[in-house]
Structure formats: C-alpha cells, structure tokens
Write a protein that holds these residues in place. Sequence first.
Motif, PDB file in Angstrom:
ATOM      1  N   LYS A  94       0.826  -1.208   0.000  1.00  0.00           N
ATOM      2  CA  LYS A  94       0.000   0.000   0.000  1.00  0.00           C
ATOM      3  C   LYS A  94       0.858   1.255   0.000  1.00  0.00           C
ATOM      4  O   LYS A  94       0.526   2.250  -0.657  1.00  0.00           O
ATOM      5  N   ASP A 129      -5.544   3.505 -10.175  1.00  0.00           N
ATOM      6  CA  ASP A 129      -5.673   2.653  -8.989  1.00  0.00           C
ATOM      7  C   ASP A 129      -6.323   1.333  -9.399  1.00  0.00           C
ATOM      8  O   ASP A 129      -7.492   1.300  -9.763  1.00  0.00           O
ATOM      9  N   SER A 163      -7.992  -0.975  -5.443  1.00  0.00           N
ATOM     10  CA  SER A 163      -9.338  -0.965  -4.862  1.00  0.00           C
ATOM     11  C   SER A 163     -10.255  -1.990  -5.522  1.00  0.00           C
ATOM     12  O   SER A 163     -11.004  -2.703  -4.841  1.00  0.00           O
TER      13      SER A 163
END
Length: 347
Positions: A253, A272, A275
């Motif tokens: 992360k 991203d 997610s």
Amino acid sequence: MRHPVSRLRPRALAVGLALALSALVPSLPAGAADQYEWAALGDSYTAGGFVGDPQPPLGDASRDGCDRTSDAYPGVVERELDEFPPGKYVQLTNVSCGNATIADIANTKQTPISPVQPPAGGWPSVDPQIQRAKLNDTTDIVTIGVGGNSLPFGGLLLKCLEQGPKPGESCREYYTSPPEGEESIQDKLARVEGEYIEMLARVHEAAPHAKVITVGYPAVLPEEAGECNRLALSELGAIKHADVDWLRDDVLKQLNTTIQRVANFFGDTYVDVYSSSVGHDVCQPADTKWVEGICGDAADYWPAALPGTPLNCGLLGKRVTLVHPNAAGHENTANHVERAIRIALLT
C-alpha cells in the motif's frame, strides 16, 4: 466466484465511453497516416510473463527475454482500442520487461532473465525502455507500471518465506530494524520515491507532449491474513500471517501511495487497480483469485521448476508463478487503463 455480469460492467462502461468520444473526435479518411502513439513501459506486472501467448512468439529471432504476452493488459487494451477506436487508430509500442526496475525505464540497460528458451550465452542486455520505445515529441500516451522490483518486493517476499518457519522471527522486524548493510523499509520506500521522480522527469523530457499514466499494483495480499493457508504453495507458503499484514499495509500500500504521490506532483494520471481487486488476492480460491501464488496455473511453455532452487511446482501440477497476476487480473487492470487512455486522449 464473481458474477459474470460484474465483469461485463466495466467493459460496457468503456465501450460507452468509446462511442461518446468517437462522436467528439473528427473521423479520418481511410488510409490517413495520422494516428495516436502509445508506449507501454513497465515490469512483469505489465509484460505478463505467463498470461497468453509469448510476444514475440517462441522461436522468433527477435525474442529478447522480456516475457511480454498477448493477454497482459497492454494487449487487452490494444484490442479494445482497435474495436472501438477513439477517433484515430492507436499504435502500441510495448517494451515492458519482466524484472525491470525503475532505473531500467530511463537510465540503465537491463539483462533479461526469462526462463523460457534462453540462448546458450544468456539474454543480451536491452536498452532503457524510453529508448526502446523511441519516445519523442509525437508520442501521445505513455503508460508506466513499475516500482516493485526496485524495493525489491520479490526479495521481501523471499525473506518472509525464509523467516516463516522460524519461531520468534519475522521479516517485519528484520526490515524495521535491519542489520548493518540492509535498508529499512522506510529507506527503501524513500529511495524508490527519489528514483520514481527522476524516471518521470526523464519520461517527460523524452516525450514532452505525452499524457503520462502511471499504473499501481493490485491487491496481491488479502485484507485478512488469516485467509491464507500457510501450507499452500499455491498461495504464500509459510509466510507468517503477521508478515502478510505487514507486506500489505507497510509495503504494498505504501508503494502505491508513493507512486500516486509522485504522479500527482508531475500532474500525471494515477490508475488505482488496488481498490477494484480487493477480494481477488493470492489467498482466494482458484476461481476468484486474480493473482497466482508461488506456484500457480500458467501456460505450458512456462517452467514448473525454478532453476538453482529446490522449488518444483510440477509436483503440485502447477508452474512457478511467483505471485503474479493471471488473465483475470490483467483484464481488470486493462479496464482501468483503457478508460484512463480514452480520457487522456480527449483532454
């Protein structure tokens, strides 16, 4: 198992976006030379390794040991852009290479390490990727997926595997207060940030008019480490659950956060994929995971044993996949990268 409709939804949105953009971009006469130029740079999470057919094909004289494959996300996106063009044809130049570091994008020659049909003397070195892609002032899009090998994330995993069977030892403690000569995880991430800044500066210098899209890493590790079976090489093997949590929160992360922060500094787009991939990590069932384990399912040309090590996944009917995305994982990344490319070409 994820419902098939949920996999189709991102694709439907991308197609809808393609049609909307096509209405805004003037069409070109047949045979027009004008086209968009897209360069894909990155490491094995971009190249694909064992997902789809080798590119160039096995036996081709132009093979370079970088293990690019047809079903890695650049190839998936390329096919979608061909079917639903954003006003003009998009020419992809994919120079991603397995085991590439940040430095290999812009500064250093890389010696590929593909285990697939290597030449007798080993693979010759290849130029930095910005040179191989011939980035210039006509390049429209550059996508970059790199950073993990610069930590290196694979080395951290191996240390965690080594510490796994040892009571009272953990790789978290090892990299938080490391022995002399070893970087702490904080120092590794700080170094990666500096290298990423330098790399993006070089990319922008080489392709001054390009829209640059940086691609993060997926949710390789579960949100709950207890979901991992420590006896399963099809997952993470003997890595302690506490170390799985550390690798997820303090390493993966943080690496994604670092990439996003640098991209934002340059005004670039960050994609991203973490997610959307939560719940599809390496410790999920075979029909749910988007990341293969230490041993996993791969095409027949991919090796079942790792040379120079005792690892033999063939005993399990598997291949040596070393925690990399499978075809479903690349499809998910492709959905997000395609959308980012279409938006970039519109603005």
